[in-house]
Scaffold this motif. Structure first.
Motif, short mmCIF file in Angstrom:
data_model
loop_
_atom_site.label_atom_id
_atom_site.label_comp_id
_atom_site.label_asym_id
_atom_site.label_seq_id
_atom_site.Cartn_x
_atom_site.Cartn_y
_atom_site.Cartn_z
N LEU A 3 0.85 -1.18 0.00
CA LEU A 3 0.00 0.00 0.00
C LEU A 3 0.89 1.23 0.00
CD1 LEU A 3 -2.71 -0.94 2.68
CD2 LEU A 3 -2.79 -1.28 0.21
N GLN A 4 0.59 2.18 -0.85
CA GLN A 4 1.36 3.42 -0.96
C GLN A 4 0.44 4.59 -0.69
OE1 GLN A 4 4.78 3.77 -1.60
NE2 GLN A 4 4.38 5.92 -1.08
N ALA A 5 0.68 5.29 0.43
CA ALA A 5 -0.14 6.42 0.82
C ALA A 5 0.51 7.73 0.40
CB ALA A 5 -0.36 6.41 2.33
N SER A 6 -0.33 8.72 0.14
CA SER A 6 0.17 10.05 -0.21
C SER A 6 -0.88 11.09 0.14
CB SER A 6 0.48 10.11 -1.71
OG SER A 6 -0.68 9.87 -2.48
N GLY A 7 -0.47 12.37 0.14
CA GLY A 7 -1.42 13.44 0.29
C GLY A 7 -1.36 14.20 1.59
N GLY A 8 -0.52 13.80 2.51
CA GLY A 8 -0.43 14.53 3.77
C GLY A 8 0.25 15.87 3.58
N GLY A 9 0.29 16.65 4.67
CA GLY A 9 0.95 17.94 4.60
C GLY A 9 0.57 18.83 5.75
N LEU A 10 0.90 20.11 5.60
CA LEU A 10 0.61 21.12 6.61
C LEU A 10 -0.53 22.00 6.11
CD1 LEU A 10 1.33 22.76 9.19
CD2 LEU A 10 2.99 24.01 7.78
N VAL A 11 -1.52 22.21 6.96
CA VAL A 11 -2.68 23.02 6.58
C VAL A 11 -3.15 23.80 7.80
CG1 VAL A 11 -4.34 21.16 7.06
CG2 VAL A 11 -4.91 22.93 5.40
N GLN A 12 -3.76 24.94 7.55
CA GLN A 12 -4.32 25.72 8.65
C GLN A 12 -5.66 25.15 9.08
OE1 GLN A 12 -4.40 29.82 7.25
NE2 GLN A 12 -2.47 30.23 8.32
N ALA A 13 -6.01 25.41 10.32
CA ALA A 13 -7.31 24.97 10.83
C ALA A 13 -8.42 25.50 9.92
CB ALA A 13 -7.51 25.46 12.26
N GLY A 14 -9.38 24.61 9.65
CA GLY A 14 -10.46 24.95 8.74
C GLY A 14 -10.21 24.56 7.31
N GLY A 15 -8.97 24.17 7.01
CA GLY A 15 -8.60 23.79 5.66
C GLY A 15 -8.94 22.34 5.35
N SER A 16 -8.50 21.92 4.16
CA SER A 16 -8.81 20.58 3.67
C SER A 16 -7.56 19.89 3.14
CB SER A 16 -9.85 20.64 2.54
OG SER A 16 -11.07 21.18 2.97
N LEU A 17 -7.58 18.58 3.22
CA LEU A 17 -6.56 17.73 2.60
C LEU A 17 -7.25 16.47 2.08
CD1 LEU A 17 -3.53 17.77 5.10
CD2 LEU A 17 -3.57 18.72 2.79
N ARG A 18 -6.65 15.87 1.07
CA ARG A 18 -7.15 14.61 0.55
C ARG A 18 -6.02 13.59 0.55
NH1 ARG A 18 -8.77 12.61 -5.44
NH2 ARG A 18 -10.59 11.32 -4.93
N LEU A 19 -6.22 12.51 1.27
CA LEU A 19 -5.25 11.42 1.31
C LEU A 19 -5.65 10.34 0.30
CD1 LEU A 19 -4.80 10.95 5.17
CD2 LEU A 19 -3.66 12.57 3.63
N SER A 20 -4.64 9.72 -0.28
CA SER A 20 -4.87 8.61 -1.21
C SER A 20 -4.00 7.44 -0.78
CB SER A 20 -4.50 9.00 -2.64
OG SER A 20 -5.26 10.08 -3.09
#
Length: 118
Positions: A3-20
Motif C-alpha cells: 500500500l502506498q499512501a500520499s497526500g499529507g501535509g501542513l494546513v491551517q485549521a479549517g482547511g482541507s486535505l485529501r489522502l490517497s
C-alpha cells in the motif's frame, strides 16, 4: 502486495486535505479498506473504514467532516478531510484486508503526516 499512501501535509485549521492510498501487487480481491491515525503519545485509532460494497463507518470525532471513498478499478482508497482541526494532527495510515495468491492478509501503508496549525 503493498500500500502506498500520499497526500499529507501542513494546513491551517479549517482547511482541507485529501489522502490517497493505492494497493498494488498480485491482488485477487480487496475487502475492507480503512484509515487509521496515531498522534504522538497515543494509540493508533480507526478514523474511517469502507467495505467492498461501499458501506462506511466513521469515528465520532470526524463524522461530518471526513469522507472515505474507494475506487475499486484503481485499488485505491481516499480520505477527504474538511474543516480540519489541530486535534486532527497525526500520522495517518491506510489499511486493507486483501486476498492475494498468498492468502487473505492485512496490509498497512507507510503513513503520511498531517499537521493542522491553529
Amino acid at each position: 502486495v503493498q500500500l502506498q499512501a500520499s497526500g499529507g501535509g501542513l494546513v491551517q485549521a479549517g482547511g482541507s486535505l485529501r489522502l490517497s492510498c493505492a494497493a498494488s501487487g498480485s491482488i485477487l480481491r480487496i475487502n475492507d479498506m480503512a484509515w487509521f491515525r496515531q498522534a504522538p503519545g497515543t494509540q493508533r485509532e480507526l478514523v474511517a473504514d469502507i467495505s467492498s460494497d461501499g458501506a462506511t463507518n466513521y469515528v465520532d470525532s470526524v463524522n461530518g467532516r471526513f469522507t472515505i471513498s474507494r475506487d475499486n478499478d484503481k485499488n485505491t482508497v481516499y480520505l477527504q478531510m474538511d474543516s480540519l482541526k489541530p486535534e486532527d494532527t497525526a500520522v495517518y495510515y491506510c489499511h486493507a484486508n486483501i486476498l492475494s495468491w498468498l492468502g487473505r492478509r492485512d496490509y498497512w501503508g507507510q503513513g503520511t503526516q498531517v499537521t493542522v496549525s491553529s
